[in-house]
Design a protein around this motif. Structure first.
Motif, short mmCIF file in Angstrom:
data_model
loop_
_atom_site.label_atom_id
_atom_site.label_comp_id
_atom_site.label_asym_id
_atom_site.label_seq_id
_atom_site.Cartn_x
_atom_site.Cartn_y
_atom_site.Cartn_z
N PHE A 132 3.34 11.40 -5.11
CA PHE A 132 3.25 9.97 -5.39
C PHE A 132 1.84 9.49 -5.06
O PHE A 132 1.21 9.98 -4.12
CB PHE A 132 4.28 9.19 -4.59
N VAL A 136 2.29 4.26 -2.16
CA VAL A 136 3.71 4.32 -2.50
C VAL A 136 4.56 3.91 -1.31
O VAL A 136 4.23 4.16 -0.15
CB VAL A 136 4.10 5.73 -2.99
N ASP A 137 5.67 3.25 -1.60
CA ASP A 137 6.61 2.80 -0.57
C ASP A 137 7.70 3.86 -0.39
O ASP A 137 8.13 4.48 -1.37
CB ASP A 137 7.22 1.47 -0.99
N SER A 138 8.16 4.05 0.85
CA SER A 138 9.16 5.08 1.11
C SER A 138 10.48 4.81 0.39
O SER A 138 11.20 5.75 0.05
CB SER A 138 9.42 5.21 2.62
N THR A 140 10.73 3.70 -2.63
CA THR A 140 10.51 4.24 -3.97
C THR A 140 10.75 5.74 -3.97
O THR A 140 11.37 6.29 -4.89
CB THR A 140 9.08 3.93 -4.45
N ILE A 141 10.26 6.40 -2.93
CA ILE A 141 10.47 7.85 -2.82
C ILE A 141 11.95 8.16 -2.65
O ILE A 141 12.47 9.12 -3.24
CB ILE A 141 9.67 8.41 -1.63
N VAL A 163 4.65 2.26 4.03
CA VAL A 163 3.68 2.55 2.97
C VAL A 163 2.89 3.81 3.31
O VAL A 163 2.40 3.96 4.43
CB VAL A 163 2.71 1.37 2.77
N TYR A 164 2.82 4.72 2.35
CA TYR A 164 2.02 5.93 2.50
C TYR A 164 0.66 5.67 1.84
O TYR A 164 0.51 5.80 0.62
CB TYR A 164 2.73 7.12 1.85
N GLY A 167 -0.72 8.46 -0.13
CA GLY A 167 0.20 9.08 -1.07
C GLY A 167 1.20 9.98 -0.36
O GLY A 167 1.18 10.13 0.87
N TYR A 168 2.08 10.58 -1.14
CA TYR A 168 3.11 11.45 -0.57
C TYR A 168 3.35 12.62 -1.50
O TYR A 168 3.54 12.45 -2.72
CB TYR A 168 4.42 10.67 -0.38
#
Length: 329
Positions: A132, A136-138, A140-141, A163-164, A167-168
């Motif tokens: 991601f 990106v918000d966790s 969303t993941i 919030v990452y 990214g993740y």
């Protein structure tokens, strides 16, 4: 909870509704299933990430019916309830783990025992290779992971995403990604009736409001339960041996090991209650329930629940282990 009469059930076993085996109670005339067979169920659910389990027993199935259900990864869906209340409500959905058929009662009956697991395929077979973009918000993941696992997603209202900023990315079993994401949010995950449930550690789900009292399903007196420290005599003996083995170590290393031992033996005792009720198929682990009795009154979080009953069985009950929670009245 005032209309718990006229028990009903609906049990579907198969790869699909079109090719499966359907067993129903006598008064479900809309279902074209097999009626009149003896069936029992025992279901264990909790808030851990270990899959929930159930054992369903059916007596005197025909050879044709046995051929339908003796399949790898067979899906099982059980709904139970009361005709004068909500009717049959889904209480368990899962996958076949083990099926055993044996003769009983001096050859007069044949019993088929079906062991099932909720979410087994999603946990066993879901592998991720995903990334991601930064920001990106966790949550969303989580949605993407649940979709990859073929599960619906239910997130408690007080779970806040993180919030990452960089990214993740993740490659591996989806359950490991869930561990990482939930740990960052201070949350826990479990699978309940083929749904990925995410709640805060020591938190509750969105569902609350069911009241158990002597007039609304509560059976007998609630039992007070105190869980003692997990520290065993073997652990204590192991600590003594560790101290002996520390001879010759530096003061700094000894201090470090002492802190590690203190952390291990930290008290984990917890007070709670165990109640027994008329069968409550809508209650799941993580839900908030209210108990009203002479011995205890208040809101409680369901930690685990055991449902049991059957077509010819006298009892049709739920056993709930719960801990007290604070809710805004």
């Amino acid at each position: 909870m005032q209309r718990q009469f006229h028990r009903q059930y609906r049990l579907l076993l198969g790869k699909s509704a079109q090719t499966g085996l359907l067993l129903t109670s006598e008064d479900l005339s809309s279902d074209k299933g097999i009626r009149g067979l003896r069936m029992t169920f025992a279901i264990d659910k909790d808030t851990t990430k270990e899959s929930n389990k159930s054992e369903i027993k059916i007596w005197n199935l025909s050879d044709a019916s046995l051929n339908l259900i003796e399949q790898e990864d067979l899906m099982i869906e059980l709904s139970v309830g009361y005709r004068d209340d909500l009717g049959p409500v889904r209480i368990f959905i899962g996958t076949l783990v083990k099926c055993v058929t044996k003769v009983e009662n001096d050859g007069k009956d044949v019993c088929t025992s079906i062991i099932c697991s909720d979410g087994m395929l999603a946990i066993r077979d879901s592998i991720l290779s995903t990334s991601f973009a930064p920001g990106v918000d966790s949550l969303t993941i989580l949605r993407a992971t649940a979709s990859n696992m073929g599960l619906a997603l239910d997130v408690a209202e007080d779970v806040k995403g993180v919030v990452y900023h960089d990214g993740y990315s993740f490659v591996g079993y989806a359950k490991r990604s869930l561990d990482v994401i939930c740990e960052a949010m201070g949350a826990t995950w479990s699978i309940q009736n083929n749904m990925l449930q995410v709640i805060m550690r020591n938190g509750i789900t969105r569902k609350q409001g069911i009241v158990f009292s002597p007039s609304s399903g509560l059976i007998g007196r609630p039992e007070r339960v105190i869980k003692s420290s997990r520290m065993s005599n073997n652990t204590k003996e192991g600590e003594r041996q560790e101290v002996i083995n520390e001879v010759g170590l530096s003061k700094r290393e000894k201090s470090k090991r002492k802190k590690q031992r203190e952390k291990k033996r930290k008290k984990t005792s917890q007070a709670g209650w165990k109640i027994r009720t008329l069968l409550a198929p809508t209650v799941n682990p993580g839900d908030a329930i209210r108990i009203e009795s002479n011995s205890v009154s208040g809101w409680f979080k369901v930690e685990s629940i055991k449902h049991s009953g059957g077509t010819f069985e006298q009892e049709w009950t739920s056993e709930i282990d719960c801990i007290e929670v604070m809710l805004d009245e």
